[in-house]
Design a protein around this motif. Sequence first.
Motif, PDB file in Angstrom:
ATOM      1  N   LYS A  11       0.996  -1.173  -0.009  1.00 51.43           N
ATOM      2  CA  LYS A  11       0.237  -0.108   0.019  1.00 51.43           C
ATOM      3  C   LYS A  11       0.996   1.240   0.055  1.00 51.43           C
ATOM      4  O   LYS A  11       2.027   1.303   0.191  1.00 51.43           O
ATOM      5  N   ARG A  12       0.474   2.211  -0.141  1.00 51.28           N
ATOM      6  CA  ARG A  12       1.136   3.658  -0.280  1.00 51.28           C
ATOM      7  C   ARG A  12       1.276   4.321   1.060  1.00 51.28           C
ATOM      8  O   ARG A  12       1.877   5.333   0.962  1.00 51.28           O
ATOM      9  N   GLU A  13       0.370   3.798   1.952  1.00 47.04           N
ATOM     10  CA  GLU A  13       0.252   4.729   3.205  1.00 47.04           C
ATOM     11  C   GLU A  13       1.490   4.413   4.076  1.00 47.04           C
ATOM     12  O   GLU A  13       2.061   3.471   3.876  1.00 47.04           O
ATOM     13  N   ASP A  19       1.784  -2.703  11.251  1.00 48.93           N
ATOM     14  CA  ASP A  19       2.438  -3.486  10.147  1.00 48.93           C
ATOM     15  C   ASP A  19       3.204  -4.250  10.893  1.00 48.93           C
ATOM     16  O   ASP A  19       3.664  -5.220   9.917  1.00 48.93           O
ATOM     17  N   PHE A  20       3.894  -4.416  12.033  1.00 54.39           N
ATOM     18  CA  PHE A  20       5.003  -4.931  12.554  1.00 54.39           C
ATOM     19  C   PHE A  20       4.640  -5.954  13.542  1.00 54.39           C
ATOM     20  O   PHE A  20       5.386  -6.635  14.287  1.00 54.39           O
TER      21      PHE A  20
END
Length: 64
Positions: A11-13, A19-20
Amino acid sequence: MMASSKTRLTKREPLSDRDFEDVITEGEETKCSDDIWEYYEMHKDELEDLDEYAKKRGLVRRLI
């Protein structure tokens, strides 16, 4: 044969803490850092100054 790495854009965000979450838990991270610190403490007297190392081996260290 050359190794290659592959990346994928998900994704571009910007990445967030979420996310981790599946990568490493805080407990695992702490244990890993504790192990590294313990190893350092056991072997810190074996460390040699870079300048001394270079002198012993006749190496010239140049600052750029």
